[in-house]
Design an enzyme around this catalytic site. Structure first.
Site, PDB file in Angstrom:
ATOM      1  N   GLU A 249      50.362 -28.079 -12.583  1.00  0.00           N
ATOM      2  CA  GLU A 249      49.162 -27.980 -13.425  1.00  0.00           C
ATOM      3  C   GLU A 249      48.773 -26.557 -13.816  1.00  0.00           C
ATOM      4  O   GLU A 249      47.765 -26.017 -13.347  1.00  0.00           O
ATOM      5  CB  GLU A 249      47.979 -28.665 -12.723  1.00  0.00           C
ATOM      6  CG  GLU A 249      48.216 -30.130 -12.439  1.00  0.00           C
ATOM      7  CD  GLU A 249      46.965 -30.849 -11.930  1.00  0.00           C
ATOM      8  OE1 GLU A 249      46.028 -30.164 -11.484  1.00  0.00           O
ATOM      9  OE2 GLU A 249      46.925 -32.087 -12.007  1.00  0.00           O
TER      10      GLU A 249
ATOM     11  N   GLU B 225      51.312 -37.452  -9.644  1.00  0.00           N
ATOM     12  CA  GLU B 225      50.056 -37.717  -8.923  1.00  0.00           C
ATOM     13  C   GLU B 225      49.295 -38.816  -9.647  1.00  0.00           C
ATOM     14  O   GLU B 225      49.281 -38.865 -10.877  1.00  0.00           O
ATOM     15  CB  GLU B 225      49.127 -36.482  -8.896  1.00  0.00           C
ATOM     16  CG  GLU B 225      49.533 -35.384  -7.967  1.00  0.00           C
ATOM     17  CD  GLU B 225      48.574 -34.195  -8.036  1.00  0.00           C
ATOM     18  OE1 GLU B 225      47.382 -34.383  -8.345  1.00  0.00           O
ATOM     19  OE2 GLU B 225      49.045 -33.077  -7.783  1.00  0.00           O
TER      20      GLU B 225
HETATM   21  C1  GBH Z   1      45.074 -32.549  -9.213  1.00  0.00           C
HETATM   22  O1  GBH Z   1      44.229 -31.861 -10.027  1.00  0.00           O
HETATM   23  C2  GBH Z   1      45.648 -31.537  -8.291  1.00  0.00           C
HETATM   24  O2  GBH Z   1      47.013 -31.328  -8.539  1.00  0.00           O
HETATM   25  C3  GBH Z   1      45.419 -31.858  -6.843  1.00  0.00           C
HETATM   26  O3  GBH Z   1      45.645 -30.723  -6.095  1.00  0.00           O
HETATM   27  C4  GBH Z   1      44.033 -32.428  -6.677  1.00  0.00           C
HETATM   28  O4  GBH Z   1      43.690 -32.596  -5.338  1.00  0.00           O
HETATM   29  C5  GBH Z   1      43.998 -33.754  -7.374  1.00  0.00           C
HETATM   30  O5  GBH Z   1      44.375 -33.629  -8.709  1.00  0.00           O
HETATM   31  C6  GBH Z   1      42.650 -34.459  -7.329  1.00  0.00           C
HETATM   32  O6  GBH Z   1      41.689 -33.750  -8.023  1.00  0.00           O
HETATM   33  O7  GBH Z   1      37.839 -33.436 -17.355  1.00  0.00           O
HETATM   34  O8  GBH Z   1      36.936 -31.333 -18.108  1.00  0.00           O
HETATM   35  O9  GBH Z   1      35.874 -32.512 -16.288  1.00  0.00           O
HETATM   36  C7  GBH Z   1      43.496 -32.592 -10.945  1.00  0.00           C
HETATM   37  C8  GBH Z   1      42.795 -31.562 -11.733  1.00  0.00           C
HETATM   38  C9  GBH Z   1      40.518 -32.044 -11.847  1.00  0.00           C
HETATM   39  C10 GBH Z   1      41.788 -31.325 -13.754  1.00  0.00           C
HETATM   40  C11 GBH Z   1      39.411 -32.418 -12.720  1.00  0.00           C
HETATM   41  C12 GBH Z   1      40.683 -31.719 -14.614  1.00  0.00           C
HETATM   42  C13 GBH Z   1      38.334 -32.176 -14.724  1.00  0.00           C
HETATM   43  C14 GBH Z   1      38.120 -31.331 -15.900  1.00  0.00           C
HETATM   44  N1  GBH Z   1      41.778 -32.100 -12.557  1.00  0.00           N
HETATM   45  N2  GBH Z   1      39.416 -31.651 -13.914  1.00  0.00           N
HETATM   46  S1  GBH Z   1      37.120 -32.225 -16.999  1.00  0.00           S
END
Ligand code: GBH
Length: 509
Positions: A204, A399
Site C-alpha cells: 500500500e 487482505e
Molecule cells: C490495510 O490498510 C493495511 O495493509 C493493514 O496494515 C491494516 O491493518 C488493515 O488494512 C486494516 O486497516 O477511505 O479516505 O477514509 C488499509 C488502509 C485504511 C486505507 C483506511 C484507507 C481510509 C481512508 N486503509 N483508509 S478513507
C-alpha cells in the site's frame, strides 16, 4: 420494493434467495476471458491459496530487542496524540517470541499460505550496511517453522516500518532511497529465496507515502508539499521496480518465484447492473480527480504501464516534479500478480452529464468497527474484475477483513457473527468473479490475530484469533472455525446458506 431499498440490498449482495452468488453484476462479464477452472463444483481453483496475513510492526513486538534498530513507527508512537490512547507496537502480539504458537494456529486453521512482512530495521538496523544476524535468524526460523507445517510463506518486503536511520537521510524524498531498498531486498533474496517463492515488494504505497508524508496521520507524521509527495511516491515506485530486478537476478529458484505489488485498492461498484453504470464505476476506479492519495492509477499505471495517468498529471500541473524520462521505463518491471487489499467500495452511476456520479450510502447503512469501512461485498467482485480488465495480471486478494468490537463472552468464547457474515458475503462475490473469468490466485484474511491497528492502536480488532493483550492469550473466534470449514471445502460451504451463523451468538446450553 423502493428503489433506495433495492440498491441497498444490491450493495449488500442480498437477492430474494439470500446471499447472492449471482447478484447485481452478471451483465458486466464482457471481457471475453476464459471461465475460471471449476474444481469439484465450486469456483475456487484447486491450488487456491487460502491464507492469512499479518505485518511485522503490527504483531511482532520486541521493538528494541536483539539488535533491532528503530523504525519510524517506533518514533511516531511516542508522539503525543498520534495513536489511540497512546498505544505502541513495543509488545503488540509478542509474535517475535510466540511465532511457533501462531504458526500452530495457522496450521489448525488449515491455511495454505501465510503472508507476513519483514521489519527492515530488524534485519538492517541502520537500513543499509551491517545486517543483524539475530533479526535474520528470527525470519529464518519463522520460514522453517512454516515449511515444517507445509504452509507456503508469502513475504512482504516492506509493510511500513521504515528504518528511522534512513528517514533521517531524507527517506523516500531522497533519490537514493530506491537503491537502499534494492540493497535491503538483496539481503532478503540471498537469505530467504531458497525457501520463499512468493514475494510482494511493498504494501500500500498510498498509505506509507500518502498517510505518512502528506496527511501526517501515519509515521513519520509529516505534511510535505505536493511536489515532495509526488517525489516520494516516484522514488517508492522506483524502489519497487529495483526490488523486482534484484529478485529476478538473485532468487535461488527464479522460475518458481512469484513477485507482486500490493495496492490499498480503492474499489468502486456500479449502482445497478446497467452497462452505463458499470462503465461509470470502471471510469471512476481509475480516475485521478484530485490531489489526495486515495486513487489507484497514480500508484499502478507507472509500475504496470510505464506512465503516469494524464488526468492526474493535469491535476498536479506545475507541482509535478522533474524526473529522468528513463525512470518510467525502469519502473515498469514484469510482475506475476497484483495484490489487492480490498475492504470496501464506493458506489457510482452514470450521472446526467454522462460522467460518473457517486451515490451516497443510504442512512444507517451497515458499517464496520472502523468508520471508514461500509460493508460492501460486491467490492470483491468489481475490484478484481476492473483491475484484471485494465492490467491483465492475475490478482491475489492480499487482505480482506473486518474490525468488530470483539470480547470474550461469558461462555469463554469469542462470538463474531458479523465477521462470519462479512467474509461469507465477500468470498461469495470473489467466487463470482472467478466464475466470470478473473484469475485469482489466493485470498488472505486480514488478519490472523487482533493486532496493532496503526493510529487506531489496539482499538480495532481484525483477527480471526482474539488476543488478550494483558497476558497474550490467543482465543480463536467463531470466524476461525467457520473459515476453517471454508478452506477445507475449498470454498464449497459458501454456497450453503446454513453456514451462516444466524444463531451462534447465544449457543444453546
Ligand atoms: C490495510 O490498510 C493495511 O495493509 C493493514 O496494515 C491494516 O491493518 C488493515 O488494512 C486494516 O486497516 O477511505 O479516505 O477514509 C488499509 C488502509 C485504511 C486505507 C483506511 C484507507 C481510509 C481512508 N486503509 N483508509 S478513507
Amino acid at each position: 420494493m423502493a428503489k433506495e431499498d433495492l440498491s441497498r440490498r444490491q450493495m449488500l449482495g442480498i437477492t430474494a434467495g439470500g446471499v447472492a452468488l449471482a447478484g447485481a453484476a452478471q451483465a458486466a462479464s464482457k471481457t471475453g476471458a476464459a471461465k475460471g477452472s471449476v474444481a469439484g463444483g465450486g469456483p475456487f481453483p484447486k491450488d487456491f491459496a487460502w491464507g492469512v496475513a499479518t505485518a511485522s510492526y503490527q504483531v511482532e513486538g520486541a521493538a528494541s530487542e536483539d539488535g533491532k534498530g528503530p523504525s519510524v513507527w517506533d518514533v511516531f508512537c511516542q508522539r503525543k496524540g498520534a495513536i489511540f490512547e497512546g498505544n505502541t507496537g513495543d509488545v503488540a502480539c509478542d509474535h517475535y517470541h510466540r511465532f511457533k504458537e501462531d504458526v500452530a494456529l495457522i496450521k489448525a486453521l488449515g491455511a495454505k499460505s501465510y503472508r507476513f512482512s519483514v521489519s527492515w530495521p530488524r534485519v538492517l538496523p541502520n537500513g543499509i550496511g551491517a545486517s543483524n544476524p539475530k533479526g535474520l535468524d528470527f525470519y529464518s526460523r519463522l520460514i522453517d517453522e512454516l515449511g515444517a507445517h507445509g504452509i507456503e510463506p508469502f513475504l512482504t518486503i516492506f509493510h511500513w516500518d521504515y528504518p528511522q536511520a534512513l528517514y533521517k537521510k531524507g527517506g523516500w524524498l531522497n533519490r537514493d532511497s530506491a537503491d537502499w531498498f534494492a540493497e535491503y531486498t538483496s539481503l532478503l533474496a540471498d537469505k530467504f529465496s531458497d525457501r520463499v517463492k512468493v514475494w510482494a515488494t511493498q504494501n500500500e504505497p498510498q498509505c506509507f507515502i500518502g498517510l505518512g508524508l502528506l496527511d501526517g496521520a501515519h509515521a513519520p507524521g509529516d505534511k510535505v508539499t505536493a511536489t515532495q509527495y509526488l517525489t516520494a511516491a516516484h522514488n517508492a515506485m522506483r524502489a519497487h521496480a529495483k526490488a523486482v530486478q534484484v529478485l529476478r537476478a538473485r532468487a535461488k529458484d527464479v522460475k518458481g518465484t512469484k513477485i507482486g505489488y500490493v495496492l490499498a485498492a480503492q474499489i468502486t461498484q456500479p449502482a445497478t447492473d446497467k452497462p452505463e453504470d458499470v462503465e461509470a464505476a470502471r471510469t471512476a476506479i481509475f480516475a485521478v480527480g484530485n490531489r489526495s492519495e486515495w486513487n489507484n492509477a497514480w500508484f499502478t499505471d507507472p509500475v504496470l504501464l510505464g506512465k503516469y495517468p494524464e488526468d492526474g498529471v493535469k491535476v498536479f500541473g506545475k507541482d509535478m516534479p522533474l524526473f529522468k524520462p528513463s525512470d518510467l521505463e525502469e519502473m515498469k518491471q514484469p510482475l506475476d500478480f497484483l495484490g489487492l487489499n480490498i475492504y470496501k467500495a464506493d458506489t457510482f452511476k452514470r450521472g446526467a452529464d454522462g460522467k460518473p456520479e457517486q451515490i451516497p450510502l443510504p442512512p444507517g447503512y451497515p458499517r464496520a468497527g472502523s468508520d471508514w469501512q461500509p460493508i460492501t461485498p460486491a467490492s470483491m467482485y468489481w475490484g478484481p474484475r476492473f483491475f484484471y480488465d485494465r492490467y491483465k495480471l492475475p490478482v491475489a486478494i492480499t487482505e480482506n477483513g473486518l474490525a468488530t468490537r470483539d470480547q470474550v463472552f461469558l461462555d469463554g468464547k469469542v462470538h463474531d457473527p458479523q465477521r462470519i457474515d462479512f467474509m461469507h458475503r465477500y468470498l461469495a462475490e470473489l467466487g463470482r468473479a472467478i466464475k466470470d473469468g478473473v484469475p485469482v490466485t489466493g485470498y488472505y484474511a486480514w488478519s490472523l490475530l487482533d493486532n496493532f491497528e496503526w493510529a487506531d492502536g489496539y482499538k480495532q480488532r481484525f483477527g480471526l484469533v482474539y488476543v488478550d493483550y494483558e497476558n497474550q492469550k490467543r482465543v480463536p473466534k467463531d470466524s476461525f472455525d467457520w473459515f476453517k470449514k471454508v478452506i477445507a471445502s475449498n470454498g464449497r460451504t459458501l454456497a450453503d446458506k446454513s453456514a451462516l451463523p444466524l444463531a451462534q451468538v447465544t449457543p444453546s446450553p
